[in-house]
Design a protein around this motif. Sequence first.
Motif, PDB file in Angstrom:
ATOM      1  N   ALA A  14      11.567 -23.299  -0.734  1.00  0.00           N
ATOM      2  CA  ALA A  14      11.039 -23.713  -2.031  1.00  0.00           C
ATOM      3  C   ALA A  14      12.088 -24.329  -2.941  1.00  0.00           C
ATOM      4  N   GLY A  15      13.276 -23.762  -2.917  1.00  0.00           N
ATOM      5  CA  GLY A  15      14.306 -24.249  -3.829  1.00  0.00           C
ATOM      6  C   GLY A  15      13.985 -23.978  -5.275  1.00  0.00           C
ATOM      7  N   GLY A  16      13.019 -23.096  -5.520  1.00  0.00           N
ATOM      8  CA  GLY A  16      12.602 -22.767  -6.872  1.00  0.00           C
ATOM      9  C   GLY A  16      11.775 -21.492  -6.877  1.00  0.00           C
ATOM     10  N   PRO A  17      11.225 -21.137  -8.024  1.00  0.00           N
ATOM     11  CA  PRO A  17      10.522 -19.864  -8.177  1.00  0.00           C
ATOM     12  C   PRO A  17       9.095 -19.878  -7.623  1.00  0.00           C
ATOM     13  N   LEU A  18       8.956 -19.880  -6.320  1.00  0.00           N
ATOM     14  CA  LEU A  18       7.635 -19.871  -5.693  1.00  0.00           C
ATOM     15  C   LEU A  18       7.095 -18.438  -5.673  1.00  0.00           C
ATOM     16  N   PRO A  19       5.904 -18.194  -6.232  1.00  0.00           N
ATOM     17  CA  PRO A  19       5.359 -16.831  -6.295  1.00  0.00           C
ATOM     18  C   PRO A  19       5.127 -16.229  -4.910  1.00  0.00           C
ATOM     19  N   VAL A  20       5.291 -14.914  -4.832  1.00  0.00           N
ATOM     20  CA  VAL A  20       5.075 -14.164  -3.598  1.00  0.00           C
ATOM     21  C   VAL A  20       3.907 -13.208  -3.808  1.00  0.00           C
ATOM     22  N   LEU A  21       2.885 -13.369  -2.983  1.00  0.00           N
ATOM     23  CA  LEU A  21       1.680 -12.544  -3.064  1.00  0.00           C
ATOM     24  C   LEU A  21       1.845 -11.348  -2.136  1.00  0.00           C
ATOM     25  N   GLY A  22       1.575 -10.140  -2.638  1.00  0.00           N
ATOM     26  CA  GLY A  22       1.753  -8.967  -1.784  1.00  0.00           C
ATOM     27  C   GLY A  22       1.251  -7.698  -2.421  1.00  0.00           C
ATOM     28  N   LEU A  23       1.479  -6.594  -1.733  1.00  0.00           N
ATOM     29  CA  LEU A  23       1.003  -5.285  -2.165  1.00  0.00           C
ATOM     30  C   LEU A  23       1.846  -4.772  -3.335  1.00  0.00           C
ATOM     31  N   PRO A  24       1.205  -4.246  -4.376  1.00  0.00           N
ATOM     32  CA  PRO A  24       1.966  -3.700  -5.508  1.00  0.00           C
ATOM     33  C   PRO A  24       2.917  -2.595  -5.050  1.00  0.00           C
ATOM     34  N   GLY A  25       4.120  -2.595  -5.611  1.00  0.00           N
ATOM     35  CA  GLY A  25       5.082  -1.560  -5.290  1.00  0.00           C
ATOM     36  C   GLY A  25       5.791  -1.721  -3.965  1.00  0.00           C
ATOM     37  N   SER A  26       5.590  -2.850  -3.299  1.00  0.00           N
ATOM     38  CA  SER A  26       6.176  -3.063  -1.976  1.00  0.00           C
ATOM     39  C   SER A  26       7.646  -3.448  -2.073  1.00  0.00           C
ATOM     40  N   ARG A  27       8.356  -3.260  -0.949  1.00  0.00           N
ATOM     41  CA  ARG A  27       9.737  -3.729  -0.854  1.00  0.00           C
ATOM     42  C   ARG A  27       9.788  -5.247  -1.003  1.00  0.00           C
ATOM     43  N   LEU A  28       8.749  -5.907  -0.545  1.00  0.00           N
ATOM     44  CA  LEU A  28       8.680  -7.363  -0.663  1.00  0.00           C
ATOM     45  C   LEU A  28       8.743  -7.784  -2.118  1.00  0.00           C
TER      46      LEU A  28
ATOM     47  N   GLU B 104      -1.784  -8.027  -5.202  1.00  0.00           N
ATOM     48  CA  GLU B 104      -3.128  -8.241  -4.688  1.00  0.00           C
ATOM     49  C   GLU B 104      -3.722  -6.964  -4.116  1.00  0.00           C
ATOM     50  N   ALA B 105      -5.041  -6.988  -3.994  1.00  0.00           N
ATOM     51  CA  ALA B 105      -5.778  -5.873  -3.406  1.00  0.00           C
ATOM     52  C   ALA B 105      -6.749  -6.415  -2.373  1.00  0.00           C
ATOM     53  N   PHE B 106      -7.234  -5.523  -1.515  1.00  0.00           N
ATOM     54  CA  PHE B 106      -8.153  -5.891  -0.440  1.00  0.00           C
ATOM     55  C   PHE B 106      -9.476  -5.147  -0.617  1.00  0.00           C
ATOM     56  N   ALA B 107     -10.525  -5.898  -0.875  1.00  0.00           N
ATOM     57  CA  ALA B 107     -11.831  -5.274  -1.078  1.00  0.00           C
ATOM     58  C   ALA B 107     -12.397  -4.701   0.210  1.00  0.00           C
ATOM     59  N   ASP B 108     -11.944  -5.240   1.355  1.00  0.00           N
ATOM     60  CA  ASP B 108     -12.527  -4.837   2.632  1.00  0.00           C
ATOM     61  C   ASP B 108     -11.566  -4.029   3.503  1.00  0.00           C
ATOM     62  N   ARG B 109     -10.526  -3.433   2.882  1.00  0.00           N
ATOM     63  CA  ARG B 109      -9.602  -2.576   3.623  1.00  0.00           C
ATOM     64  C   ARG B 109      -9.501  -1.216   2.951  1.00  0.00           C
ATOM     65  N   ALA B 110      -9.346  -0.172   3.760  1.00  0.00           N
ATOM     66  CA  ALA B 110      -9.186   1.183   3.245  1.00  0.00           C
ATOM     67  C   ALA B 110      -7.741   1.416   2.817  1.00  0.00           C
ATOM     68  N   TYR B 111      -7.569   2.279   1.813  1.00  0.00           N
ATOM     69  CA  TYR B 111      -6.253   2.590   1.268  1.00  0.00           C
ATOM     70  C   TYR B 111      -5.878   4.041   1.534  1.00  0.00           C
ATOM     71  N   THR B 112      -4.575   4.274   1.715  1.00  0.00           N
ATOM     72  CA  THR B 112      -4.062   5.633   1.811  1.00  0.00           C
ATOM     73  C   THR B 112      -3.850   6.174   0.394  1.00  0.00           C
ATOM     74  N   ALA B 113      -3.551   7.466   0.310  1.00  0.00           N
ATOM     75  CA  ALA B 113      -3.292   8.076  -0.995  1.00  0.00           C
ATOM     76  C   ALA B 113      -2.027   7.515  -1.633  1.00  0.00           C
ATOM     77  N   ALA B 114      -1.148   6.924  -0.821  1.00  0.00           N
ATOM     78  CA  ALA B 114       0.091   6.326  -1.329  1.00  0.00           C
ATOM     79  C   ALA B 114      -0.110   4.904  -1.832  1.00  0.00           C
ATOM     80  N   GLY B 115      -1.342   4.376  -1.703  1.00  0.00           N
ATOM     81  CA  GLY B 115      -1.619   3.024  -2.175  1.00  0.00           C
ATOM     82  C   GLY B 115      -1.316   1.940  -1.168  1.00  0.00           C
ATOM     83  N   THR B 116      -1.071   2.320   0.084  1.00  0.00           N
ATOM     84  CA  THR B 116      -0.853   1.335   1.143  1.00  0.00           C
ATOM     85  C   THR B 116      -2.120   1.197   1.982  1.00  0.00           C
ATOM     86  N   LEU B 117      -2.169   0.164   2.817  1.00  0.00           N
ATOM     87  CA  LEU B 117      -3.345  -0.060   3.644  1.00  0.00           C
ATOM     88  C   LEU B 117      -3.357   0.898   4.837  1.00  0.00           C
ATOM     89  N   VAL B 118      -4.533   1.422   5.143  1.00  0.00           N
ATOM     90  CA  VAL B 118      -4.686   2.245   6.338  1.00  0.00           C
ATOM     91  C   VAL B 118      -4.495   1.339   7.550  1.00  0.00           C
TER      92      VAL B 118
END
Length: 259
Positions: A143-157, A171-185
């Motif tokens: 990118a050579g500039g500030p290109l946004p990164v889409l990902g899971l809240p609180g991630s290392r990314l 971002e969130a996933f309407a069609d995926r299950a979540y763990t109690a830690a807020g990550t995808l199952v």
Amino acid sequence: MTASLANLSIDLNADLGEGFGRWQLTDDEALLSIVTSANVACGFHAGDPSTMRRVCELAAERGVRVGAQVSYRDLAGFGRRSMDVPARELADEIAYQIGALEIFARAAGTRVHYVKPHGALYNRSVHDEAQAAAVVEGVRLAAGGPLPVLGLPGSRLHEAARAAGLPVIAEAFADRAYTAAGTLVPRTEPGAVVHDPDTVVKRALGFARDRAVTSIDGRRIEVDVRSLCVHGDTPGAADLARRVRSELAAAGVRVAAFV
């Protein structure tokens, strides 16, 4: 926590261009009449030059933002197999994928507006600091500039992206299950994918209005997100995405791109 009326706005994204040669998985044309952001496969988990060009042209015609969906080099496994790729090599492969899509986006009169990892790379970069940093380095190379990164809240990314001065989009996933830690199952576990359309719609409304979701074990998790994903490879994805957008609008939620 319910969002105020002034903040009831959310982006709707889907994975597109997920085919190869004569094989086509996603209903790109239908989905591009519904979503506001398109995560376009860049050839490593799916996609090929002609598909990338076609999707970019359709997206530009319809005012849909183009994003690079980058992946491990895993066509056979659809990018859903975790791989131990050396950091420098992974950064180069991320830059390569973004650059390839940028060529077709520019030719169509638009550009790559953001980057989103796919499949195993997405999940790996939630907790793997080294792989997350490599993804961010690849984004910076391309990118050579500030290109946004889409990902899971609180991630290392997102931590790595912020440290590098890149904007982050939760971002969130309407069609995926979540763990109690807020990550995808993990997809290998029962109930990881939500198939019931009514449940998907209910969860979409919960993310947009209440900024929350119920985990697979019944706990309420607060998740403040700006983009909502509906998987393009789900059977009937276009109809489901259309219903999600309609129900969001009926509830007073404005669906609009985040950039």
